[in-house]
Design a protein around this motif. Sequence first.
Motif, PDB file in Angstrom:
ATOM      1  N   THR A 199      12.933  87.038  58.947  1.00 27.13           N
ATOM      2  CA  THR A 199      12.799  88.867  58.417  1.00 27.13           C
ATOM      3  C   THR A 199      11.188  89.548  57.382  1.00 27.13           C
ATOM      4  N   TRP A 200      11.392  88.512  56.741  1.00 26.84           N
ATOM      5  CA  TRP A 200       9.963  88.349  55.562  1.00 26.84           C
ATOM      6  C   TRP A 200       8.795  89.141  56.352  1.00 26.84           C
ATOM      7  N   ASN A 201       8.496  90.257  55.860  1.00 29.07           N
ATOM      8  CA  ASN A 201       6.929  90.245  55.950  1.00 29.07           C
ATOM      9  C   ASN A 201       5.912  90.208  55.385  1.00 29.07           C
ATOM     10  N   THR A 202       5.270  88.501  55.766  1.00 26.03           N
ATOM     11  CA  THR A 202       4.611  87.964  55.196  1.00 26.03           C
ATOM     12  C   THR A 202       2.934  88.141  54.727  1.00 26.03           C
ATOM     13  N   SER A 203       2.768  88.863  56.580  1.00 30.86           N
ATOM     14  CA  SER A 203       1.392  90.029  56.318  1.00 30.86           C
ATOM     15  C   SER A 203       1.406  91.034  54.756  1.00 30.86           C
ATOM     16  N   ALA A 204       2.768  91.404  55.059  1.00 28.43           N
ATOM     17  CA  ALA A 204       2.550  93.318  54.065  1.00 28.43           C
ATOM     18  C   ALA A 204       2.801  92.475  52.636  1.00 28.43           C
ATOM     19  N   ALA A 205       4.119  91.815  52.060  1.00 29.42           N
ATOM     20  CA  ALA A 205       3.913  91.239  51.082  1.00 29.42           C
ATOM     21  C   ALA A 205       4.007  90.710  51.047  1.00 29.42           C
ATOM     22  N   GLY A 206       2.783  89.174  50.992  1.00 31.27           N
ATOM     23  CA  GLY A 206       3.024  88.227  50.849  1.00 31.27           C
ATOM     24  C   GLY A 206       3.404  86.989  51.284  1.00 31.27           C
ATOM     25  N   ALA A 207       3.741  85.472  50.445  1.00 29.52           N
ATOM     26  CA  ALA A 207       4.208  84.329  51.187  1.00 29.52           C
ATOM     27  C   ALA A 207       5.884  85.334  50.164  1.00 29.52           C
ATOM     28  N   SER A 243       8.092  82.991  49.338  1.00 30.45           N
ATOM     29  CA  SER A 243       8.400  81.988  47.955  1.00 30.45           C
ATOM     30  C   SER A 243       7.333  82.736  46.172  1.00 30.45           C
ATOM     31  N   ASP A 244       6.306  83.121  47.077  1.00 28.27           N
ATOM     32  CA  ASP A 244       6.069  84.623  45.321  1.00 28.27           C
ATOM     33  C   ASP A 244       6.831  85.852  45.149  1.00 28.27           C
ATOM     34  N   GLY A 245       7.205  86.486  46.467  1.00 23.79           N
ATOM     35  CA  GLY A 245       7.858  88.006  47.095  1.00 23.79           C
ATOM     36  C   GLY A 245       9.717  86.783  45.805  1.00 23.79           C
ATOM     37  N   TRP A 246      10.210  85.288  46.140  1.00 22.41           N
ATOM     38  CA  TRP A 246      11.489  85.224  45.988  1.00 22.41           C
ATOM     39  C   TRP A 246      11.427  85.743  44.380  1.00 22.41           C
ATOM     40  N   THR A 247       9.207  84.693  43.641  1.00 15.85           N
ATOM     41  CA  THR A 247       9.859  84.869  41.725  1.00 15.85           C
ATOM     42  C   THR A 247       9.919  85.779  41.931  1.00 15.85           C
ATOM     43  N   ARG A 248       9.036  87.448  42.106  1.00 12.97           N
ATOM     44  CA  ARG A 248       9.099  88.054  41.316  1.00 12.97           C
ATOM     45  C   ARG A 248      10.596  88.549  41.394  1.00 12.97           C
ATOM     46  N   THR A 249      10.974  89.459  43.044  1.00 13.99           N
ATOM     47  CA  THR A 249      12.726  89.183  42.412  1.00 13.99           C
ATOM     48  C   THR A 249      12.916  88.519  41.830  1.00 13.99           C
ATOM     49  N   PHE A 250      13.318  87.106  41.740  1.00 14.60           N
ATOM     50  CA  PHE A 250      14.352  86.551  40.787  1.00 14.60           C
ATOM     51  C   PHE A 250      13.626  87.583  39.430  1.00 14.60           C
ATOM     52  N   ARG A 251      12.562  87.063  38.465  1.00 15.64           N
ATOM     53  CA  ARG A 251      12.522  87.950  37.920  1.00 15.64           C
ATOM     54  C   ARG A 251      12.658  89.091  37.751  1.00 15.64           C
ATOM     55  N   ILE A 271      22.023  83.402  40.843  1.00 13.45           N
ATOM     56  CA  ILE A 271      21.452  84.371  42.276  1.00 13.45           C
ATOM     57  C   ILE A 271      21.234  83.012  43.173  1.00 13.45           C
ATOM     58  N   VAL A 272      20.836  84.001  44.383  1.00 19.29           N
ATOM     59  CA  VAL A 272      21.662  82.691  45.880  1.00 19.29           C
ATOM     60  C   VAL A 272      20.190  83.192  46.615  1.00 19.29           C
ATOM     61  N   GLY A 273      20.099  82.190  47.113  1.00 19.40           N
ATOM     62  CA  GLY A 273      19.269  81.803  48.303  1.00 19.40           C
ATOM     63  C   GLY A 273      18.907  80.724  48.934  1.00 19.40           C
ATOM     64  N   PRO A 274      18.021  80.330  49.476  1.00 20.05           N
ATOM     65  CA  PRO A 274      17.521  81.412  50.053  1.00 20.05           C
ATOM     66  C   PRO A 274      18.302  82.049  51.397  1.00 20.05           C
ATOM     67  N   SER A 275      19.128  81.997  52.110  1.00 16.48           N
ATOM     68  CA  SER A 275      19.849  82.410  53.163  1.00 16.48           C
ATOM     69  C   SER A 275      19.110  82.483  54.560  1.00 16.48           C
ATOM     70  N   ILE A 276      18.657  81.230  54.397  1.00 16.29           N
ATOM     71  CA  ILE A 276      17.577  81.062  55.938  1.00 16.29           C
ATOM     72  C   ILE A 276      18.756  80.650  57.128  1.00 16.29           C
ATOM     73  N   LEU A 325      12.121  74.911  47.636  1.00 20.04           N
ATOM     74  CA  LEU A 325      12.211  74.430  47.070  1.00 20.04           C
ATOM     75  C   LEU A 325      11.253  74.327  45.428  1.00 20.04           C
ATOM     76  N   THR A 326      10.414  73.794  46.543  1.00 19.66           N
ATOM     77  CA  THR A 326       9.015  73.202  44.993  1.00 19.66           C
ATOM     78  C   THR A 326       8.913  73.845  45.099  1.00 19.66           C
ATOM     79  N   ALA A 327       8.577  75.718  45.532  1.00 22.46           N
ATOM     80  CA  ALA A 327       7.968  76.686  44.820  1.00 22.46           C
ATOM     81  C   ALA A 327       9.251  77.212  43.999  1.00 22.46           C
TER      82      ALA A 327
END
Length: 577
Positions: A171-179, A181-189, A200-205, A217-219
């Motif tokens: 469901t993540w729109n990589t082309s519009a929102a980017g990777a 892992s980067d979106g997770w970091t921005r939202t987390f912060r 904080i709960v995730g990644p809910s795949i 997890l690495t990112a």
Amino acid sequence: MRRPRITARGAPGVTRAPLTAALLTTGLGLVSVAPAEAAGATLTVNVAQPFRPVTHVATGGLYGLAENGKPADSTLLPLKVNSLTQPAPGVGQRPNGQPPGGDSLLVSPQATRVGAGEYIRMPDIYPNFPYKWVSWNDWLAKVDTMVRARLNTTSATNIVGWELWNEPDWTWNTSAAGAFSDGWTRTFRAVRALDAATPIVGPSISYYNRSWMSSFLTAAKAANTLPDIICWHELGSPNNIAADIADYRALESSLGISPRRISINEYAATSEVDVPGRIASYVAKFERGGVETAHRAFWYEYGTMNGLVVNNNQPTASWWLYKWYGDMAGRMVTTTPPNQTGLDGFASYDSTRKIVNVVLGNDSGTNTVRLTGIGGLGPSVQVTLQSTPSNGRFTAVTAPTTISTSTYTVSNGEISVSVPNMSATSAYNLVVQPASGVPSYQQRYEAEGASVFRAQRLTSSSASEGGYVGRIDNNTGTHSTDSYVDFVVNVPTARAYTMTIGYANATGATSTQGLAANGGAWTTVSYPPTSAWGQFGATVSKSINLQAGYNVIRLAKGSPGFSGGTGYAELDYIQLT
């Protein structure tokens, strides 16, 4: 290899694990059938081998509650609802074409009344599924609004997690929102900038995927944004659960990540969720796997606890399976199925009442439950066998069927109970107790089996049933950080009860906590000092007025409406007499 995937809203998507022989395609969709199984399978229950407290980990639901008290508290309290995943405040999501509903903050008072924690699913602020990305400015503004709404809602004391996104593997729109892992970091912060305490709960795949999880997890580790609670979905077969959990734990260790709590925040496909026998297999594997919370998937309308009630709060057949689960107390004990695909079950032992409860299913024919380690129940035991059918979500079932009540002689600490003519879709309940009888109602409630908010379940050889709750430390006057424990109890008559509390207090001075029943007036409990933390035997007693039936008793260091406790105390149990 990518295959058509079942999702929790029936939306087209990408891979789920391959459908097993347990799911066959028909012109009407997916139908659950019994896996091939040798006749006469045996489920072994080792009552002498407890492995965790009874916390009803799998009694939870995605969007289980609707606004306006639906379903009724009376249908939820017997189930001992552990936790829920509810939509974001200001919900826009329209699951299955319904109007938006189940706002996490609006249902929080009812969830609190029944002792349930809530995860907030943040992307459900959007109306469509799969979610339609707008922009980073739009998303971060929504995150800010949601978190502030939660922090400003002082009645919402039961929020236990922020789920940052749902099913990002498709469901993540990589082309519009980017990777992601980067979106997770921005939202987390963004969340942490406003709320430093809520897990904080995730990644809910959408299904367990080692490669995807490893990359995530690495990112997240590199960015210092690891989730507090790891979650994924199990939608389609319980047969994968044990292997998925074992693989995740190995992956976690290989990456040098400390063990995370695990939530399976959606489980069971449409063909399974109303099949009690199949659900028994799911619950058994979640308990054995050490999962902290597990939530029934949402396939239906709001306000039914995911199909457990129908027609104005009437129980369905599956409700009775969860009622049997809710009746469990003490500690979960080890069950060993013949394999991962057929007969399975979960069991508990309440040593204070000397009652063993076993729930089983997922096989047909005549099978056996072998119970070992029951010498403490006496030379003979009474065994009651019940069943609940697979009648679907639109049929009320007023009571389970009692198949038999028999007396067995215990030999070398064990008995074998035949369960005849099983249906693979039905669930079965064995209640084993001394033939001489047991107390008429449960009196002791373990703290580690209660609803624990911002405190910690711990173990001690001196504690009742081997567990207790400690680190009940927070008294900040803030509803999002205060510490308390809620006990859901059931008493036969309305009157004053003497409540004895087992505790430890090694502060060297008297400590206090607040005590309230059913959201009523607060009184203070005083705990004189004891010799050491984690060493139990000391008790204090208080009188408490309870209504007939179910009640929720809160012991708090901090809680809304309570000025706050002093010092510190650990809780072992409460006992009502």
